[in-house]
Design a protein around this motif. Structure first.
Motif, PDB file in Angstrom:
ATOM      1  N   LEU A 177     -41.499   0.787  45.711  1.00 36.36           N
ATOM      2  CA  LEU A 177     -40.688   1.802  45.169  1.00 36.36           C
ATOM      3  C   LEU A 177     -39.685   1.428  44.396  1.00 36.36           C
ATOM      4  O   LEU A 177     -39.283   2.319  43.397  1.00 36.36           O
ATOM      5  CB  LEU A 177     -39.871   2.570  46.547  1.00 36.36           C
ATOM      6  N   VAL A 178     -39.200   0.045  44.645  1.00 38.57           N
ATOM      7  CA  VAL A 178     -37.855  -0.234  43.610  1.00 38.57           C
ATOM      8  C   VAL A 178     -38.460  -0.334  42.238  1.00 38.57           C
ATOM      9  O   VAL A 178     -37.400  -0.237  41.113  1.00 38.57           O
ATOM     10  CB  VAL A 178     -37.323  -1.463  43.962  1.00 38.57           C
ATOM     11  N   THR A 179     -39.845  -0.244  41.815  1.00 41.33           N
ATOM     12  CA  THR A 179     -40.085  -0.358  40.533  1.00 41.33           C
ATOM     13  C   THR A 179     -39.691   1.085  39.822  1.00 41.33           C
ATOM     14  O   THR A 179     -39.584   0.809  38.603  1.00 41.33           O
ATOM     15  CB  THR A 179     -41.807  -0.496  40.436  1.00 41.33           C
ATOM     16  N   GLY A 180     -39.787   2.252  40.637  1.00 41.39           N
ATOM     17  CA  GLY A 180     -39.227   3.421  40.050  1.00 41.39           C
ATOM     18  C   GLY A 180     -37.982   3.358  39.235  1.00 41.39           C
ATOM     19  O   GLY A 180     -37.810   3.605  37.956  1.00 41.39           O
ATOM     20  N   GLU A 181     -36.770   2.886  39.906  1.00 37.52           N
ATOM     21  CA  GLU A 181     -35.628   2.805  39.182  1.00 37.52           C
ATOM     22  C   GLU A 181     -35.712   1.657  38.296  1.00 37.52           C
ATOM     23  O   GLU A 181     -34.939   1.852  37.131  1.00 37.52           O
ATOM     24  CB  GLU A 181     -34.641   2.385  40.285  1.00 37.52           C
ATOM     25  N   GLN A 182     -36.270   0.585  38.231  1.00 33.70           N
ATOM     26  CA  GLN A 182     -36.424  -0.342  37.220  1.00 33.70           C
ATOM     27  C   GLN A 182     -36.877   0.236  35.835  1.00 33.70           C
ATOM     28  O   GLN A 182     -36.629  -0.250  34.810  1.00 33.70           O
ATOM     29  CB  GLN A 182     -37.123  -1.636  37.755  1.00 33.70           C
ATOM     30  N   VAL A 183     -37.925   1.188  35.825  1.00 31.82           N
ATOM     31  CA  VAL A 183     -38.305   1.631  34.926  1.00 31.82           C
ATOM     32  C   VAL A 183     -37.259   2.644  34.133  1.00 31.82           C
ATOM     33  O   VAL A 183     -37.040   2.542  33.007  1.00 31.82           O
ATOM     34  CB  VAL A 183     -39.701   2.504  35.266  1.00 31.82           C
ATOM     35  N   GLN A 232     -45.338  -5.533  39.820  1.00 33.04           N
ATOM     36  CA  GLN A 232     -44.898  -5.435  41.084  1.00 33.04           C
ATOM     37  C   GLN A 232     -45.687  -4.549  41.862  1.00 33.04           C
ATOM     38  O   GLN A 232     -46.152  -4.400  43.090  1.00 33.04           O
ATOM     39  CB  GLN A 232     -43.436  -5.350  40.947  1.00 33.04           C
ATOM     40  N   VAL A 233     -45.981  -3.269  41.179  1.00 33.57           N
ATOM     41  CA  VAL A 233     -46.864  -2.247  41.618  1.00 33.57           C
ATOM     42  C   VAL A 233     -48.356  -2.850  42.256  1.00 33.57           C
ATOM     43  O   VAL A 233     -48.480  -2.617  43.262  1.00 33.57           O
ATOM     44  CB  VAL A 233     -46.973  -1.236  40.590  1.00 33.57           C
ATOM     45  N   SER A 234     -49.077  -3.730  41.396  1.00 32.94           N
ATOM     46  CA  SER A 234     -50.142  -4.232  41.787  1.00 32.94           C
ATOM     47  C   SER A 234     -50.281  -5.147  42.830  1.00 32.94           C
ATOM     48  O   SER A 234     -50.782  -4.900  44.040  1.00 32.94           O
ATOM     49  CB  SER A 234     -50.616  -5.181  40.871  1.00 32.94           C
ATOM     50  N   VAL A 235     -48.912  -5.808  43.082  1.00 36.08           N
ATOM     51  CA  VAL A 235     -49.222  -6.807  44.411  1.00 36.08           C
ATOM     52  C   VAL A 235     -48.453  -6.079  45.477  1.00 36.08           C
ATOM     53  O   VAL A 235     -49.047  -6.537  46.575  1.00 36.08           O
ATOM     54  CB  VAL A 235     -47.981  -7.956  44.157  1.00 36.08           C
ATOM     55  N   SER A 236     -47.778  -5.142  45.524  1.00 35.62           N
ATOM     56  CA  SER A 236     -47.282  -4.501  46.698  1.00 35.62           C
ATOM     57  C   SER A 236     -48.572  -3.575  47.151  1.00 35.62           C
ATOM     58  O   SER A 236     -48.787  -3.483  48.483  1.00 35.62           O
ATOM     59  CB  SER A 236     -46.115  -3.607  46.513  1.00 35.62           C
ATOM     60  N   LEU A 237     -49.209  -2.897  46.259  1.00 35.57           N
ATOM     61  CA  LEU A 237     -50.380  -2.019  46.834  1.00 35.57           C
ATOM     62  C   LEU A 237     -51.446  -3.165  47.243  1.00 35.57           C
ATOM     63  O   LEU A 237     -52.053  -2.692  48.450  1.00 35.57           O
ATOM     64  CB  LEU A 237     -50.955  -1.609  45.622  1.00 35.57           C
ATOM     65  N   MET A 238     -51.818  -4.317  46.913  1.00 40.97           N
ATOM     66  CA  MET A 238     -52.910  -5.141  47.354  1.00 40.97           C
ATOM     67  C   MET A 238     -52.198  -5.715  48.863  1.00 40.97           C
ATOM     68  O   MET A 238     -53.120  -5.679  49.801  1.00 40.97           O
ATOM     69  CB  MET A 238     -52.753  -6.316  46.433  1.00 40.97           C
ATOM     70  N   ALA A 239     -50.857  -5.838  49.036  1.00 40.54           N
ATOM     71  CA  ALA A 239     -50.686  -6.436  50.352  1.00 40.54           C
ATOM     72  C   ALA A 239     -50.946  -5.214  51.337  1.00 40.54           C
ATOM     73  O   ALA A 239     -51.262  -5.600  52.380  1.00 40.54           O
ATOM     74  CB  ALA A 239     -48.986  -6.473  50.178  1.00 40.54           C
ATOM     75  N   MET A 240     -50.604  -3.889  50.820  1.00 41.32           N
ATOM     76  CA  MET A 240     -51.003  -2.811  51.625  1.00 41.32           C
ATOM     77  C   MET A 240     -52.496  -2.659  52.020  1.00 41.32           C
ATOM     78  O   MET A 240     -52.958  -2.213  53.127  1.00 41.32           O
ATOM     79  CB  MET A 240     -50.346  -1.353  51.090  1.00 41.32           C
ATOM     80  N   ALA A 241     -53.227  -2.981  51.008  1.00 47.39           N
ATOM     81  CA  ALA A 241     -54.732  -2.868  51.186  1.00 47.39           C
ATOM     82  C   ALA A 241     -55.217  -4.163  52.338  1.00 47.39           C
ATOM     83  O   ALA A 241     -55.961  -3.607  53.013  1.00 47.39           O
ATOM     84  CB  ALA A 241     -55.470  -3.154  49.915  1.00 47.39           C
ATOM     85  N   MET A 242     -54.378  -5.284  52.065  1.00 43.79           N
ATOM     86  CA  MET A 242     -54.863  -6.291  53.012  1.00 43.79           C
ATOM     87  C   MET A 242     -54.264  -5.813  54.300  1.00 43.79           C
ATOM     88  O   MET A 242     -55.288  -6.116  55.599  1.00 43.79           O
ATOM     89  CB  MET A 242     -54.528  -7.672  52.500  1.00 43.79           C
TER      90      MET A 242
END
Lengths: 402, 402
Positions: free
Chosen positions: B69-75, A74-84
């Motif tokens: 951001l929501v990944t933080g709480e999930q961890v 989920q971190v990867s995909v959100s950062l990728m969307a931001m990069a695009m």
């Protein structure tokens, strides 16, 4: 054209890599294609999360482990969307829950059952690049699951199947599938195409370019698959049902060093004894590969087989506990062995192929310990020390090099 | 009894803290209570994710930022479930999607709309400790949202409301709500109870023990709220509707240094001019606090008001652009000011309270620049340099200390 592109963890390890992937996807998008991107967790994220979990609990609940691990993608995909977004292209990230990527309920090693394509189609229709978390799903309890090793490949192929994608590109750190490991055979040649079945054999022999399950699924749904490099724009290797007529009998040579041989000797010659032995191992999830059964002395049987080297110790312990009930007399094992295989959809109807392989091995003094064959593969067990010499000789014998 | 317990990021910052929280929850669980735990992201996780995002894109899409951001709480919640598992207690982590924590569609600052309690109730019925991700929700598009600053408090109170919890405990790094900041007023006293309204005033004055929205929600649904320390087992401060009869007129003193004063002088004396000024600021999300309007020279008006110090620069720029249309002549500002307030549900009907406060300030030579009052609060604007002296004098005057 609808293209599904899958990138592994090292391809999105940092800002530079993320933008590299983003630009590659945008290139296709700008040609007017619909683009779906499947990503793994960044770099060593998954290992880091696993370490954190085991620090807290050496035997964590598999359900909670999956809940933890899925954050990585989920971190990867959100950062990728931001990069695009930074590159001026509309993109949207979606996780497994959002596209109802339904799996079996087993945690840690789930199988995909069904994918809801509506959300993805809607976003594609809105001319967005859709970025999907690989490796993960949800089960019937709405809990997060993971697909096990190589799961992101499976996610990509499954999405390509349900979306009827024209192409599914799996990006790796190699140019494609080679006739042999180029580190061992310098003149190894990148193959332009292989069949699904050949790819399955290469994958199961540890050529880590594609996960087995993804190839099986690609074959089942006729997904047009390409393995190519994320580092350059070379053509890659196409994986498909039929390959062109002039294709050679043998496609490539692969070796698997994660192999050990076990010999159980003097086993009672009764029906079902071999079955019992392998049942004990199966109960502990130990896979047995090449099996050789021969008549021993005094009407007993000798059974030899290979297991993964990483399973050797456990397998020996299990067998030791059952030596009496098997009526077995001695137990031996050999750790420094390796499997060498030639693979090729064209070899089925050519009896000369095996002979040529054995001759190539003999010519460099390599001794064959066991043999196993399938329709498109011949595997021999040899000393691990002989692997490189054997591979080069066989590769040459079939003129696979450049 | 059903208890909702909320722990912030510093309470789950590492293994040791996580186990500390786990043990506290298990203590209540072992008494037979149903326990729901709401967690924030570990330590500085959210800041770390924000930094990652801004490295990729200085102005990331808010939707993607929430997805990240929501990944933080999930961890946090999955690790907590593992910790409880390690302590031999059945626990299950749930994220916002799994409990259908529905919010408005605005990203970054969503409001809760509805929560599906079925899953939580089922897990509680199975005698599991239920661990829920704070701060997050899902909107009507099934996209992840976040509740803005202090959102985990709101999650906890909302869950307590819909589950009809007997108690909602908010754990912080202080023992409860104090009559004044103990770092400034050494004999400040922890209050045993405050009303919702008092708590709202304390919260909006920067006493960072509870988020405003969570107090509003607690008041609306009559949630029995306790603010207490995660570091010890002291009783904390109860927040409720009515407090006991013998309660003092003034509960406490609070200061807010994030304040600046702006004066716009020589404004045209026409109806609606002040409205226009504040409308320009509101459009840029700049909140205006104490407002003073007075008659200037030559039939013009002077308008003075306070804004958050962090908004001062932007506010001045906006006003400069509209000086002409406002018919304003001069613009002045003062950065080193602070608000000092006394708060108390009992002061409404007591006219002597304000006089006593002003006397206490005069006695230590503190000049009052502006005054603002509500039913349960009197606020004065003073020089920032005077804050500590003023606070101690006022605290003494109302005999709030031990």
């Amino acid at each position: 054209m609808l293209i599904v592109k899958k990138f592994g963890g090292s391809s999105v390890a940092d800002k530079e890599h993320i933008f590299n992937v983003a630009r590659r996807c945008i290139e296709d998008y700008n040609k007017g294609h619909d683009v779906v991107v499947v990503l793994s967790a960044m770099g060593k994220t998954t290992d880091g999360l696993l370490a954190k979990a085991h620090e807290i609990n050496p035997h964590p609940s598999k359900r909670e482990l999956d809940m933890l691990l899925v954050t990585g993608e989920q971190v990867s995909v959100s950062l990728m969307a931001m990069a695009m977004g930074a590159l001026g292209v509309q993109a949207i990230s979606l996780n497994a829950a959002q596209i109802q990527m339904q799996t079996t309920s087993a945690y840690g090693n789930s199988r995909l059952k069904r994918i809801d394509t509506e959300r993805v189609r809607n976003e594609l229709d809105a001319r967005k690049i859709v970025i999907v978390t690989g490796f993960q799903g949800i089960n019937k309890y709405d809990d997060m699951t993971t697909l096990g090793r190589g799961g992101s490949d499976t996610t990509a192929v499954a999405l390509a199947a349900v979306l009827h994608a024209d192409l599914c590109e799996i990006y790796t750190d190699v140019d494609g599938v080679y006739t042999a490991d180029p580190r061992i055979v310098p003149n190894a040649r990148k193959m332009d195409e292989v069949t699904y079945d050949e790819m399955l054999e290469f994958a199961s022999l540890g050529a880590k370019v594609l996960h087995n399950r993804s190839v099986e699924m690609a074959k089942k749904y006729g997904v047009h698959l390409i393995v190519r490099s994320s580092l350059n724009t070379s053509e890659g290797t196409i994986v498909k049902e039929e390959v062109k007529m002039e294709k050679m009998l043998v496609s490539g040579v692969a070796a698997d060093r994660n192999t050990a041989r076990i010999s159980v000797m003097g086993v009672k010659n009764e029906p079902g004894i071999a079955f019992k032995l392998f049942q004990h191992l199966a109960r502990h999830n130990i896979n047995v590969d090449i099996i050789l059964q021969s008549v021993g002395r005094h009407g007993t049987k000798d059974i030899a087989f290979t297991v993964a080297r990483t399973d050797l110790e456990e397998a020996l312990e299990i067998i030791k506990r059952h030596m009496d009930s098997l009526g077995a007399q001695t137990l031996e094992s050999e750790e420094k062995v390796a499997k060498l295989s030639i693979i090729g959809a064209g070899m089925t109807s050519n009896p000369g192929v095996a002979a040529k392989m054995f001759e190539a091995l003999a010519s460099v003094g390599v001794n064959i310990k066991m043999i196993s064959t399938s329709e498109i593969r011949i595997t021999v067990l040899i000393d691990e020390a002989d692997v490189e010499r054997a591979m080069r000789s066989v590769h040459d014998a079939f003129s696979l090099g450049d």
